[in-house]
Design a protein around this motif. Structure first.
Motif, PDB file in Angstrom:
ATOM      1  N   LEU A   1       0.819  -1.204   0.000  1.00 41.96           N
ATOM      2  CA  LEU A   1       0.000   0.000   0.000  1.00 41.96           C
ATOM      3  C   LEU A   1       0.857   1.260   0.000  1.00 41.96           C
ATOM      4  CD1 LEU A   1      -2.937   0.786   0.110  1.00 41.96           C
ATOM      5  CD2 LEU A   1      -2.723   0.954   2.560  1.00 41.96           C
ATOM      6  N   LYS A   2       1.948   1.182   0.752  1.00 39.16           N
ATOM      7  CA  LYS A   2       2.820   2.348   0.868  1.00 39.16           C
ATOM      8  C   LYS A   2       3.359   2.740  -0.505  1.00 39.16           C
ATOM      9  CE  LYS A   2       6.763   3.667   3.720  1.00 39.16           C
ATOM     10  NZ  LYS A   2       7.810   3.878   2.740  1.00 39.16           N
TER      11      LYS A   2
ATOM     12  N   ILE B   1       0.535   4.182  -2.822  1.00 42.78           N
ATOM     13  CA  ILE B   1       0.092   5.554  -2.569  1.00 42.78           C
ATOM     14  C   ILE B   1       1.200   6.540  -2.922  1.00 42.78           C
ATOM     15  CG2 ILE B   1      -0.495   7.151  -0.721  1.00 42.78           C
ATOM     16  CD1 ILE B   1      -2.347   5.114   0.342  1.00 42.78           C
ATOM     17  N   GLU B   2       2.420   6.205  -2.549  1.00 41.00           N
ATOM     18  CA  GLU B   2       3.513   7.124  -2.883  1.00 41.00           C
ATOM     19  C   GLU B   2       3.662   7.270  -4.389  1.00 41.00           C
ATOM     20  OE1 GLU B   2       6.206   6.233   1.070  1.00 41.00           O
ATOM     21  OE2 GLU B   2       6.921   5.592  -0.892  1.00 41.00           O
TER      22      GLU B   2
ATOM     23  N   LEU C   1       9.962  16.998  -2.706  1.00 34.24           N
ATOM     24  CA  LEU C   1       9.242  16.391  -1.599  1.00 34.24           C
ATOM     25  C   LEU C   1       9.911  15.087  -1.218  1.00 34.24           C
ATOM     26  CD1 LEU C   1       5.690  16.908  -2.995  1.00 34.24           C
ATOM     27  CD2 LEU C   1       6.681  18.085  -1.062  1.00 34.24           C
ATOM     28  N   LYS C   2       9.897  14.824   0.068  1.00 37.57           N
ATOM     29  CA  LYS C   2      10.449  13.546   0.512  1.00 37.57           C
ATOM     30  C   LYS C   2       9.463  12.450   0.172  1.00 37.57           C
ATOM     31  CE  LYS C   2      13.406  14.300   4.459  1.00 37.57           C
ATOM     32  NZ  LYS C   2      13.423  14.160   5.909  1.00 37.57           N
TER      33      LYS C   2
ATOM     34  N   SER D   1       8.720   9.885   1.841  1.00 34.86           N
ATOM     35  CA  SER D   1       7.889   9.449   2.965  1.00 34.86           C
ATOM     36  C   SER D   1       6.801  10.467   3.289  1.00 34.86           C
ATOM     37  CB  SER D   1       8.767   9.223   4.181  1.00 34.86           C
ATOM     38  OG  SER D   1       9.440  10.419   4.488  1.00 34.86           O
ATOM     39  N   ASP D   2       6.934  11.679   2.745  1.00 30.83           N
ATOM     40  CA  ASP D   2       5.895  12.672   3.009  1.00 30.83           C
ATOM     41  C   ASP D   2       4.705  12.540   2.082  1.00 30.83           C
ATOM     42  OD1 ASP D   2       7.183  13.800   5.078  1.00 30.83           O
ATOM     43  OD2 ASP D   2       8.227  15.287   3.859  1.00 30.83           O
ATOM     44  N   LEU D   3       4.864  11.710   1.066  1.00 29.53           N
ATOM     45  CA  LEU D   3       3.788  11.597   0.088  1.00 29.53           C
ATOM     46  C   LEU D   3       2.631  10.811   0.692  1.00 29.53           C
ATOM     47  CD1 LEU D   3       5.889  10.808  -3.073  1.00 29.53           C
ATOM     48  CD2 LEU D   3       4.850  12.955  -2.456  1.00 29.53           C
ATOM     49  N   SER D   4       1.733  11.524   1.306  1.00 29.87           N
ATOM     50  CA  SER D   4       0.578  10.847   1.881  1.00 29.87           C
ATOM     51  C   SER D   4      -0.669  11.579   1.418  1.00 29.87           C
ATOM     52  CB  SER D   4       0.669  10.846   3.398  1.00 29.87           C
ATOM     53  OG  SER D   4       0.657  12.173   3.834  1.00 29.87           O
TER      54      SER D   4
ATOM     55  N   PRO E   1      -3.033  13.211   3.052  1.00 32.87           N
ATOM     56  CA  PRO E   1      -3.237  14.588   3.509  1.00 32.87           C
ATOM     57  C   PRO E   1      -2.444  15.589   2.675  1.00 32.87           C
ATOM     58  CG  PRO E   1      -2.861  13.159   5.384  1.00 32.87           C
ATOM     59  CD  PRO E   1      -2.687  12.326   4.161  1.00 32.87           C
ATOM     60  N   LEU E   2      -1.242  15.185   2.262  1.00 35.86           N
ATOM     61  CA  LEU E   2      -0.456  16.072   1.404  1.00 35.86           C
ATOM     62  C   LEU E   2      -1.170  16.279   0.077  1.00 35.86           C
ATOM     63  CD1 LEU E   2       2.219  17.530   0.689  1.00 35.86           C
ATOM     64  CD2 LEU E   2       2.941  15.379  -0.307  1.00 35.86           C
TER      65      LEU E   2
ATOM     66  N   SER F   1      -3.992  18.713   0.508  1.00 32.55           N
ATOM     67  CA  SER F   1      -3.631  20.120   0.611  1.00 32.55           C
ATOM     68  C   SER F   1      -3.111  20.631  -0.725  1.00 32.55           C
ATOM     69  CB  SER F   1      -2.602  20.336   1.708  1.00 32.55           C
ATOM     70  OG  SER F   1      -1.335  19.974   1.264  1.00 32.55           O
ATOM     71  N   TRP F   2      -2.421  19.751  -1.448  1.00 35.92           N
ATOM     72  CA  TRP F   2      -1.953  20.139  -2.782  1.00 35.92           C
ATOM     73  C   TRP F   2      -3.135  20.442  -3.682  1.00 35.92           C
ATOM     74  CZ3 TRP F   2      -3.102  17.017  -7.069  1.00 35.92           C
ATOM     75  CH2 TRP F   2      -2.528  17.431  -8.277  1.00 35.92           C
TER      76      TRP F   2
ATOM     77  N   HIS G   1      -4.841  23.591  -2.738  1.00 35.26           N
ATOM     78  CA  HIS G   1      -3.987  24.698  -3.139  1.00 35.26           C
ATOM     79  C   HIS G   1      -4.167  24.997  -4.609  1.00 35.26           C
ATOM     80  CE1 HIS G   1      -0.165  26.979  -2.904  1.00 35.26           C
ATOM     81  NE2 HIS G   1      -0.575  27.107  -1.658  1.00 35.26           N
TER      82      HIS G   1
ATOM     83  N   TYR H   1      -1.114   3.048   7.069  1.00 36.08           N
ATOM     84  CA  TYR H   1      -0.380   1.817   6.823  1.00 36.08           C
ATOM     85  C   TYR H   1       0.934   1.790   7.570  1.00 36.08           C
ATOM     86  CZ  TYR H   1       0.755   5.021   3.027  1.00 36.08           C
ATOM     87  OH  TYR H   1       1.053   6.128   2.298  1.00 36.08           O
TER      88      TYR H   1
ATOM     89  N   LYS I   1       3.712   5.821  11.731  1.00 35.10           N
ATOM     90  CA  LYS I   1       4.177   7.198  11.532  1.00 35.10           C
ATOM     91  C   LYS I   1       3.050   8.089  11.014  1.00 35.10           C
ATOM     92  CE  LYS I   1       7.463   9.290   8.330  1.00 35.10           C
ATOM     93  NZ  LYS I   1       8.051  10.473   8.906  1.00 35.10           N
TER      94      LYS I   1
ATOM     95  N   ILE J   1      -0.638  21.383   5.626  1.00 31.84           N
ATOM     96  CA  ILE J   1       0.571  20.990   4.912  1.00 31.84           C
ATOM     97  C   ILE J   1       0.763  21.879   3.698  1.00 31.84           C
ATOM     98  CG2 ILE J   1       1.704  19.082   3.746  1.00 31.84           C
ATOM     99  CD1 ILE J   1      -0.103  17.219   5.339  1.00 31.84           C
TER     100      ILE J   1
ATOM    101  N   PRO K   1       1.948  22.231   0.176  1.00 31.09           N
ATOM    102  CA  PRO K   1       2.233  21.230  -0.866  1.00 31.09           C
ATOM    103  C   PRO K   1       3.628  21.351  -1.464  1.00 31.09           C
ATOM    104  CG  PRO K   1       0.615  22.830  -1.602  1.00 31.09           C
ATOM    105  CD  PRO K   1       0.794  23.046  -0.145  1.00 31.09           C
ATOM    106  N   LYS K   2       4.282  22.487  -1.301  1.00 30.11           N
ATOM    107  CA  LYS K   2       5.623  22.625  -1.868  1.00 30.11           C
ATOM    108  C   LYS K   2       6.660  21.913  -1.004  1.00 30.11           C
ATOM    109  CE  LYS K   2       5.258  25.333  -5.542  1.00 30.11           C
ATOM    110  NZ  LYS K   2       4.274  26.424  -5.357  1.00 30.11           N
ATOM    111  N   ILE K   3       6.409  21.944   0.318  1.00 30.58           N
ATOM    112  CA  ILE K   3       7.402  21.359   1.217  1.00 30.58           C
ATOM    113  C   ILE K   3       6.947  19.977   1.686  1.00 30.58           C
ATOM    114  CG2 ILE K   3       8.737  21.697   3.316  1.00 30.58           C
ATOM    115  CD1 ILE K   3       7.793  24.732   2.976  1.00 30.58           C
ATOM    116  N   GLY K   4       5.687  19.909   2.040  1.00 25.89           N
ATOM    117  CA  GLY K   4       5.134  18.609   2.374  1.00 25.89           C
ATOM    118  C   GLY K   4       5.462  18.119   3.763  1.00 25.89           C
TER     119      GLY K   4
END
Lengths: 686, 429
Positions: A133-134, A137-138, A161-162, A164-167, A169-170, A173-174, A177, B71, B74, B89, B91-94
């Protein structure tokens, strides 16, 4: 300077790049000099590339047109899916059929269409990238966000973007935006081309998650399902299916696709390269019996074309334009003419000519050129006539009950290029069936034949007679209408049974009827006979098999020996290589007269392999070694019986061990735990 | 009585006692909230919506987390912190509000923020069983760990006893949301009227209630799930109103309307839970298009899966010798249906056996070539076969056949193959 650089307080290792510079991508792409292939100067190669490019363009255009027509419903569904607020995720299930290799192109096409017509946000999820799943989604979010940043500005690497930040909620917000409240929002489309290969658990959870975001993010799915819609129901439990709203779309079956492709591109009067019956049957067999893949079919044809042109410059004459042929003949050298003379059909042709002509044909290049030109023009006319008339025959017989000549154009084609079709039993059967058809049916058929001829040849030179006769017959049928009514009335008076009171009278009545001469034919029936006679005459004229013509090999490819290259037989290839190394090595030392012979000059692995063929399920290593030694070094082994405790030459033993190890690696034997000093054989037979 | 409470009770019919209880827990800010609360109840019994409506009405700072989405733990921690801190959040920095990998960090961050009197709602709490072992005890004792007045609400479809923890963990307060009764369902579905008002102009509330009565009398026996019922009732109401819209019937012809709708209800019952827009109720095999040899491969795979290897010789070779009847065979003839191989589920077979059977049932000779082998893996990819051995090794691959008897029967009918003849269950009949 170098000393300076390496001065360091600590002991260290310094890397010098030896002035090595990574070649930049751009320099690679620059067409400084187009890479010269080995045969890029050869005439036949140039002609081959021209032809293939033309055919390939046609094919790709046709496929994309077909797919566009097919997906218009799907695209409409996608575009309206979020017009009203929805409670479930709109999902399009596209039943693609199992022809896997073709899917890739279809889905890329679909993605492009969605991107241009509906929404810029399309994510394409392959099962191999989405094992958990990870990753899924990423991967998806990365595609959504990356695509949009690339569109915004040309700086490619804005996306820092990292992973691991690709979730989600991100993503949310993207999205907010990107589309502030009250602006028109674009859909987020997720395409899953290979639904069956996905881990269903992952997909289930994914759907659950997406459905919880549905009010904020307008998602929609496109699933490519290869088998059938039940797969969707069986792989998801209720609480998942209730989150989706599935609409089913169907692709055309691949046989339809194949027929369209063949009729549009390869089996047409505009394609100079013609497939012979045997090769064509081979390709259709692979298609119907093995893979259902149109792409593979086209690749096979490509291979056949390459093989065809490889023959030499003679094949450069495979052109449908007579001026081209003339030009090519002008630049032909003596060798090229010799190349043409080597064709099999030329021999037959020479033998049929009078003696003095034979000499001229064989020696005089100028005279030969004229003859070739003349014959090639005949073949060109023949190909045109063949396809057009074959189309006519196809329209005439394809929907007869039982379809004796086959329902598809390709079947009729395969028949006609190998045998004279108008003399065949199947054709006679068709004629019999046609003899029962009504006037309306015959009239329609004649009209469509007329249309086909008109469509293909505007000048009406070649088909002039044919067309005229057809038109006359159509007129006759038309005029029949006014007279027909009277005929029917006459007929009616005859058909009555009269008064029959008892069984005996009835019987005698029937008997007398059967003894009566067959009814005189009415007008329509007479015309029908004329029509069929006329058609048969022309079919016989145009639909002769190509092998009767001299130089037909230039246009027709019918070399069935490519079968071994098209259908790979790896087991027999390995067996061949090990059993008869001469077949691949082409050396004199390994030549063998019968397959059982073993020669000391063969590679070690071959000797070991051939010896192991003689064994049963378990092989004693010591015996094997002795047999090996006997062959490799017969002298020493001669007196083997005397000194049975003689030591084996370590070099020979090493060679043997290596051969055994190689056989194990190839999977012929396996070390066995059951018996000491034995190995198990994994193949059957000898 | 508070006005909010009344509104809540009105919008959630049939849940008055649960709302009352929740109100007692969270209604007054003067008293501390319970540290943990465990709410259980079947799906769509109003757990999540009531809790979120209640917390919103009381304007309590809270975080709603659906565990399905988390999943990794964290994500769980970070989204709780994001929500509680009101972090948005960029979106540019995330970046999230705070990076938080484990429970320890999480506790620390909670302590740093002033969160007294806030609530964490964990939906689909049964997922905790599959997540890290310290999460459930950690959340159950969050107040103790952090020394912050923060309470945790678990929402789950299973009872708390099902968590199988050996530790003596602190048991939370429990609250059960029972299944709705038929009358309650009627009340709730009646709220749907606003949604449907624009579907048909000529109907009023009573007419809609009558429809629901009819609807529930059919569907209540098969399905109690509110969301499915709502979906079905919406779908069918449009059909129900059709004759009225066309002026064929009036609102009062209830008998005629019933006659009109009852076959449609029966049809809808068939596709209950399957949400397809256009019905394609054709069986699998009719849609299944396979190349000729692939069909035979599939048949061979089915035979290999549903015959025991002992019977292969008898079934597939012509001269298999005479077999003396034993007591066992006689008993086998009288097999009860649940002992039939075809009922026992597929057994695994090796590639060798598959190919041997394939060649023995195929009448025309075909060379052993790569196209055939590719078809085996393509069948695996289509999930018609599944790999039963370790996918990383190439030796001794084992497979299983995934199709059922009906499918294989129609596949073999397509190629003119009598499958019953080759199944040991049927061969001695």
């Amino acid at each position: 300077m170098v000393d300076q650089e390496t001065v360091s307080v600590s002991k260290g290792i310094f890397v010098f790049r030896n002035n090595f510079k990574r070649s930049k991508k751009s320099s690679k792409k620059q067409p400084s000099k187009p890479k010269k292939d080995e045969f890029s100067d050869n005439l036949w190669y140039l002609k081959y590339t021209d032809l293939w490019e033309e055919l390939n363009n046609k094919y790709e255009k046709l496929t994309s047109e077909m797919f566009t027509a097919m997906t218009s419903d799907l695209l409409e569904f996608v575009s309206i899916s979020h017009r009203d607020p929805v409670a479930e995720i709109p999902t399009a299930a596209l039943l693609t059929g199992i022809n896997m290799p073709d899917h890739e192109a279809q889905f890329i096409n679909l993605k492009r269409q969605i991107k241009t017509d509906i929404t810029p946000h399309v994510a394409f999820l392959h099962s191999e990238d989405c094992t958990s799943l990870k990753y899924l989604i990423e991967n998806m979010i990365n595609q959504f966000i990356k695509d949009s940043t690339e569109d915004d500005d040309d700086n490619v690497n804005t996306n820092n973007l990292k992973k691991s930040d690709l979730s989600l909620p991100l993503l949310q917000s993207w999205y907010e935006h990107m589309y502030p409240v009250k602006t028109e929002k674009n859909l987020l489309v997720v395409i899953v081309p290979d639904f069956e290969s996905f881990n269903t658990k992952v997909l289930q959870t994914f759907i659950l998650i997406i459905s919880s975001y549905l009010p904020k993010l307008p998602f929609m799915f496109v699933f490519g399902i290869a088998t059938c819609i039940n797969t969707l129901h069986t792989s998801f439990p209720y609480h998942v299916t209730s989150k989706t709203n599935v609409k089913v779309f169907r692709c055309e079956p691949s046989t339809v696709h194949l027929n369209k492709m063949l009729e549009g591109v390869f089996l047409s009067p505009f394609c100079p390269f013609q497939l012979g019956g045997k090769v064509f049957d081979l390709f259709t067999e692979i298609f119907l019996y093995y893979d259902f893949s149109v792409r593979n079919f086209v690749q096979n044809i490509k291979f056949a074309i390459m093989e065809h042109f490889c023959y030499g410059n003679a094949m450069a004459l495979c052109q449908l334009n007579r001026h081209d042929v003339k030009e090519i003949l002008e630049v032909f050298t003596h060798e090229d003419f010799e190349n043409v003379r080597h064709l099999m059909s030329f021999r037959k042709f020479v033998e049929s000519e009078p003696y003095e002509n034979q000499i001229r044909l064989l020696t005089d290049d100028e005279y030969f050129k004229l003859i070739v030109h003349e014959k090639i023009i005949i073949i060109q006319r023949y190909i045109r006539g063949f396809h057009v008339v074959l189309k006519c025959l196809y329209t005439l017989v394809s929907d007869l009950p039982g379809a004796p000549l086959g329902k598809n154009y390709r079947e009729i084609y395969a028949y006609a290029v190998s045998k004279p079709i108008a003399q065949s039993n199947e054709y006679r059967e068709c004629l019999q069936l046609l003899n029962f058809q009504s006037k309306k049916y015959l009239y329609d058929k004649l009209m469509s034949i007329k249309n086909i001829i008109n469509e293909f040849s505007k000048k009406k030179t070649q088909f002039g007679d044919f067309l005229n006769e057809i038109c006359d017959l159509i007129d006759l049928l038309n005029n029949l209408d006014s007279e027909a009514n009277q005929e029917v009335e006459k007929m009616d008076s005859n058909t009555g049974m009269g008064q029959v009171t008892d069984r005996k009278a009835f019987k005698s009545n029937l008997l007398s009827r059967s003894q009566q001469k067959p009814k005189p034919l009415n007008k329509y029936e007479k015309i029908r006979i004329d029509v069929l006679y006329c058609l048969t005459k022309h079919f016989q004229l145009f639909l002769v098999e190509p092998s009767r013509m001299p130089f037909y090999e230039i246009f027709f490819f019918d070399d069935i020996s490519i079968k071994s290259k098209i259908i790979g037989m790896h087991r027999s290839a390995i067996h061949n290589a090990l059993n008869d190394p001469n077949h691949y090595l082409q050396c004199n030392c390994c030549e063998i007269s019968n397959s059982q012979t073993i020669k000391a000059t063969m590679p070690d692995i071959c000797i070991a392999y051939k010896l192991h063929l003689e064994c049963g399920k378990m092989i004693n290593l010591y015996d094997w070694l002795q047999a090996f030694l006997y062959i490799v070094d017969p002298k020493e082994s001669d007196d083997f019986d005397d000194k049975s405790n003689k030591l084996v030459d370590p070099e020979l033993q090493a060679r043997f061990t290596q051969a055994v190890a190689e056989l194990e690696y190839l999977g012929f034997i396996k070390s066995s735990k059951r018996k000491a000093d034995h190995v198990a054989r994994l193949t059957w037979g000898g | 009585m508070d006005e909010n409470l009344l509104i809540l009770k009105k919008s959630f019919p049939g849940r008055a006692s649960q709302i009352d209880q929740l109100w007692n827990f969270f209604g007054t800010t003067r008293e501390p909230f319970p540290p943990t609360l465990y709410i259980s109840g079947g799906s769509s019994t109003g757990k999540s919506s009531i809790i979120s409506a209640l917390l919103k009405a009381l304007s309590i700072k809270h975080a709603m987390i659906n565990l399905v989405e988390c999943y990794t733990s964290k994500i769980l921690f970070e989204s709780i912190l994001n929500q509680l801190s009101g972090h948005e959040i960029d979106p540019k920095i995330g970046a999230p509000f705070a990076r938080c990998d484990n429970l320890m960090d999480f506790v620390e961050h909670i302590q740093k923020m002033s969160l007294a009197g806030s609530v964490i709602v964990i939906d689909k709490a049964e997922e905790l069983r599959n997540m890290e072992f310290n999460l459930l005890p950690g959340f159950l004792t969050l107040q103790e760990l952090t020394n912050v007045q923060i309470s945790v609400i678990f929402l789950s479809e299973i009872a708390f006893e099902k968590y199988y923890y050996k530790l003596n963990i602190l048991e939370p307060f429990k609250l059960h949301f029972p299944q709705y009764t038929k009358d309650e369902l009627l009340e709730i579905l009646a709220l749907d009227f606003d949604y449907l008002e624009n579907v048909s102009t000529s109907c009023d509330r009573d007419f809609y209630r009558n429809y629901l009565n009819v609807f529930l009398s059919v569907f209540y026996r098969a399905c109690r799930d509110l969301s499915e019922l709502r979906h079905m009732s919406r779908k069918n109401f449009i059909v129900y109103c059709e004759p009225i819209d066309k002026n064929q019937l009036t609102v009062h012809d209830s008998m005629a309307l019933w006659k009109h709708i009852s076959p449609i209800f029966t049809a809808s019952m068939q596709v209950l839970y399957l949400r397809t827009s256009n019905d394609s109720s054709k069986p699998l095999a009719q849609n299944l298009e396979l190349p000729f040899y692939t069909k035979y491969l599939l048949i061979a795979a089915y035979l290999a899966s549903y015959n025991s290897a002992k019977d292969d010789k008898r079934l597939f070779t012509k001269y298999h010798g005479k077999k003396t009847k034993t007591r066992k065979d006689v008993n086998r003839k009288n097999k009860v249906s649940d002992k039939l191989n075809t009922q026992m589920g597929p057994t695994t077979f090796t590639l060798d056996r598959l190919l041997a059977i394939f060649y023995s049932i195929l009448e025309d000779k075909v060379g052993f070539n790569n196209h055939l082998l590719v078809q085996v893996s393509s069948l695996v990819e289509l999930q018609l076969l599944s790999l039963a051995s370790d996918p990383s090794t190439l030796d001794d691959r084992k497979y299983k056949c995934n199709v059922n008897f009906e499918t294989i029967q129609s596949v073999s009918r397509m190629v003119g193959f009598n499958i019953r003849k080759y199944l040991s269950d049927f061969s001695h009949m």
